[in-house]
Design a protein around this motif. Sequence first.
Motif, PDB file in Angstrom:
ATOM      1  N   LEU A   8      55.443  18.633   7.217  1.00 50.67           N
ATOM      2  CA  LEU A   8      54.215  18.022   6.941  1.00 50.67           C
ATOM      3  C   LEU A   8      53.329  18.926   7.423  1.00 50.67           C
ATOM      4  N   SER A   9      52.287  18.315   7.041  1.00 53.01           N
ATOM      5  CA  SER A   9      51.782  19.216   8.092  1.00 53.01           C
ATOM      6  C   SER A   9      52.057  18.557   9.406  1.00 53.01           C
ATOM      7  N   ALA A  10      52.184  19.365  10.462  1.00 50.44           N
ATOM      8  CA  ALA A  10      52.522  18.788  11.763  1.00 50.44           C
ATOM      9  C   ALA A  10      51.341  18.072  12.355  1.00 50.44           C
ATOM     10  N   SER A  11      50.125  18.352  11.851  1.00 50.24           N
ATOM     11  CA  SER A  11      48.915  17.741  12.400  1.00 50.24           C
ATOM     12  C   SER A  11      48.760  16.297  11.933  1.00 50.24           C
ATOM     13  N   LEU A  12      49.426  15.915  10.892  1.00 45.67           N
ATOM     14  CA  LEU A  12      49.333  14.542  10.414  1.00 45.67           C
ATOM     15  C   LEU A  12      50.124  13.623  11.338  1.00 45.67           C
ATOM     16  N   GLU A  13      49.451  12.620  11.856  1.00 42.68           N
ATOM     17  CA  GLU A  13      50.130  11.695  12.751  1.00 42.68           C
ATOM     18  C   GLU A  13      50.610  10.487  11.967  1.00 42.68           C
ATOM     19  N   HIS A  14      51.897  10.350  11.934  1.00 44.60           N
ATOM     20  CA  HIS A  14      52.474   9.232  11.206  1.00 44.60           C
ATOM     21  C   HIS A  14      53.813   8.910  11.849  1.00 44.60           C
ATOM     22  N   ILE A  52      68.741  20.984  11.373  1.00 47.12           N
ATOM     23  CA  ILE A  52      69.056  19.596  11.022  1.00 47.12           C
ATOM     24  C   ILE A  52      68.314  18.614  11.918  1.00 47.12           C
ATOM     25  N   LEU A  53      68.218  18.939  13.211  1.00 48.34           N
ATOM     26  CA  LEU A  53      67.532  18.046  14.150  1.00 48.34           C
ATOM     27  C   LEU A  53      66.058  17.884  13.796  1.00 48.34           C
ATOM     28  N   GLY A  54      65.475  18.883  13.114  1.00 47.01           N
ATOM     29  CA  GLY A  54      64.066  18.797  12.731  1.00 47.01           C
ATOM     30  C   GLY A  54      63.845  18.269  11.336  1.00 47.01           C
ATOM     31  N   CYS A  55      64.920  17.904  10.665  1.00 40.59           N
ATOM     32  CA  CYS A  55      64.812  17.444   9.280  1.00 40.59           C
ATOM     33  C   CYS A  55      63.980  16.172   9.162  1.00 40.59           C
ATOM     34  N   ARG A  56      62.998  16.213   8.264  1.00 40.99           N
ATOM     35  CA  ARG A  56      62.128  15.070   7.986  1.00 40.99           C
ATOM     36  C   ARG A  56      61.516  14.482   9.251  1.00 40.99           C
ATOM     37  N   SER A  57      61.172  15.353  10.195  1.00 43.42           N
ATOM     38  CA  SER A  57      60.541  14.915  11.447  1.00 43.42           C
ATOM     39  C   SER A  57      59.087  15.359  11.514  1.00 43.42           C
ATOM     40  N   TYR A  60      58.790  20.641   9.522  1.00 43.73           N
ATOM     41  CA  TYR A  60      58.728  21.537   8.361  1.00 43.73           C
ATOM     42  C   TYR A  60      57.612  21.166   7.392  1.00 43.73           C
ATOM     43  N   GLY A  61      56.685  20.340   7.835  1.00 47.54           N
ATOM     44  CA  GLY A  61      55.559  19.963   6.995  1.00 47.54           C
ATOM     45  C   GLY A  61      55.792  18.618   6.325  1.00 47.54           C
ATOM     46  N   SER A  62      54.814  18.208   5.508  1.00 50.46           N
ATOM     47  CA  SER A  62      54.928  16.931   4.823  1.00 50.46           C
ATOM     48  C   SER A  62      54.008  16.921   3.615  1.00 50.46           C
ATOM     49  N   LEU A  76      55.539  11.736   3.140  1.00 55.62           N
ATOM     50  CA  LEU A  76      56.948  12.111   3.114  1.00 55.62           C
ATOM     51  C   LEU A  76      57.128  13.434   3.848  1.00 55.62           C
ATOM     52  N   TYR A  77      57.971  13.418   4.849  1.00 58.15           N
ATOM     53  CA  TYR A  77      58.221  14.615   5.634  1.00 58.15           C
ATOM     54  C   TYR A  77      59.196  15.537   4.916  1.00 58.15           C
ATOM     55  N   SER A  78      58.944  16.813   5.008  1.00 63.51           N
ATOM     56  CA  SER A  78      59.764  17.797   4.296  1.00 63.51           C
ATOM     57  C   SER A  78      61.152  17.929   4.923  1.00 63.51           C
ATOM     58  N   PRO A  79      62.148  18.170   4.081  1.00 61.96           N
ATOM     59  CA  PRO A  79      63.523  18.319   4.579  1.00 61.96           C
ATOM     60  C   PRO A  79      63.771  19.717   5.134  1.00 61.96           C
ATOM     61  N   CYS A  80      64.865  19.869   5.833  1.00 63.43           N
ATOM     62  CA  CYS A  80      65.217  21.171   6.402  1.00 63.43           C
ATOM     63  C   CYS A  80      65.904  22.060   5.367  1.00 63.43           C
ATOM     64  N   THR A  81      66.487  21.433   4.359  1.00 68.16           N
ATOM     65  CA  THR A  81      67.203  22.092   3.251  1.00 68.16           C
ATOM     66  C   THR A  81      68.467  22.828   3.676  1.00 68.16           C
ATOM     67  N   ASP A  82      68.911  22.614   4.908  1.00 72.32           N
ATOM     68  CA  ASP A  82      70.163  23.246   5.320  1.00 72.32           C
ATOM     69  C   ASP A  82      71.331  22.612   4.574  1.00 72.32           C
ATOM     70  N   ARG A  83      72.247  23.411   4.115  1.00 74.72           N
ATOM     71  CA  ARG A  83      73.328  22.881   3.282  1.00 74.72           C
ATOM     72  C   ARG A  83      74.288  21.985   4.047  1.00 74.72           C
ATOM     73  N   HIS A  84      74.254  22.057   5.383  1.00 72.69           N
ATOM     74  CA  HIS A  84      75.128  21.197   6.177  1.00 72.69           C
ATOM     75  C   HIS A  84      74.474  19.864   6.542  1.00 72.69           C
ATOM     76  N   CYS A  85      73.190  19.713   6.228  1.00 73.90           N
ATOM     77  CA  CYS A  85      72.456  18.520   6.638  1.00 73.90           C
ATOM     78  C   CYS A  85      72.895  17.291   5.856  1.00 73.90           C
ATOM     79  N   PRO A  86      73.271  16.216   6.552  1.00 72.77           N
ATOM     80  CA  PRO A  86      73.687  14.999   5.854  1.00 72.77           C
ATOM     81  C   PRO A  86      72.533  14.320   5.140  1.00 72.77           C
TER      82      PRO A  86
END
Length: 222
Positions: A8-14, A52-57, A60-62, A76-86
């Motif tokens: 997201l942007s990280a500045s957006l508080e949600h 993965i720990l930062g996925c949709r948190s 990585y933006g939103s 909607l928070y952006s995904p990490c796109t790592d291929r191992h991420c569940p």
Amino acid sequence: PSIVTRTLSASLEHRLPPEPRGNVLATLRHYGQPFLYDSSIPLHARRSLDKILGCRSGEYGSGVFDCKACSGKRILYSPCTDRHCPNCGWLKRKKWLATVQSWELDTKYYHIVFTAPHELTEFFENNAAACYNLFFQIAIRVLMEVCEKQFGCKPGILITLHTWGQRMLMHVHVHCMMTAGGIDLKTGQWVDIPQDSPALNPQELAALFKKKFVRSLKFQKT
């Protein structure tokens, strides 16, 4: 190796919505942080875990989506796109599966599994890339050789690698989906491969795989 053949942007508080209990990503966020600093875990694994720990948190933006009908907004928070991420992998798996299914031929398939003995687990861990590539190559070579010599045909084969078992312990094996027939090397016509053929006997395939795999290891060592 043992083999099993099966028709997201990280500045957006949600505030993030609470993750359901039992969710794999929630479990990783709760217990995974200490593993980032565990030097016994390979660096590439820790890098993946960190992503993965930062996925949709929000890390990585939103994106903010507006509904023109109700004037509602949703972040909607952006995904990490790592291929191992569940959390991210399901869409890629879905697309991959759709692609594979589009290759399906109107024939039966044989499921053949080549498994590395647990005595080689440490060796595989220390030489992962080389061993996994060799495992793929030998599996294909064995099946192709058997089909060409015994049935005079070239089958269709799809191979996937699994490095863990159901108990989440190191368990290196490849799953092979092979067509129950192939293209005749001389006539170009389709010929069937009988399931009860001695050439597809698990013990025979295991012996041939072991012979070729060990020989290839010795060759690469020298």
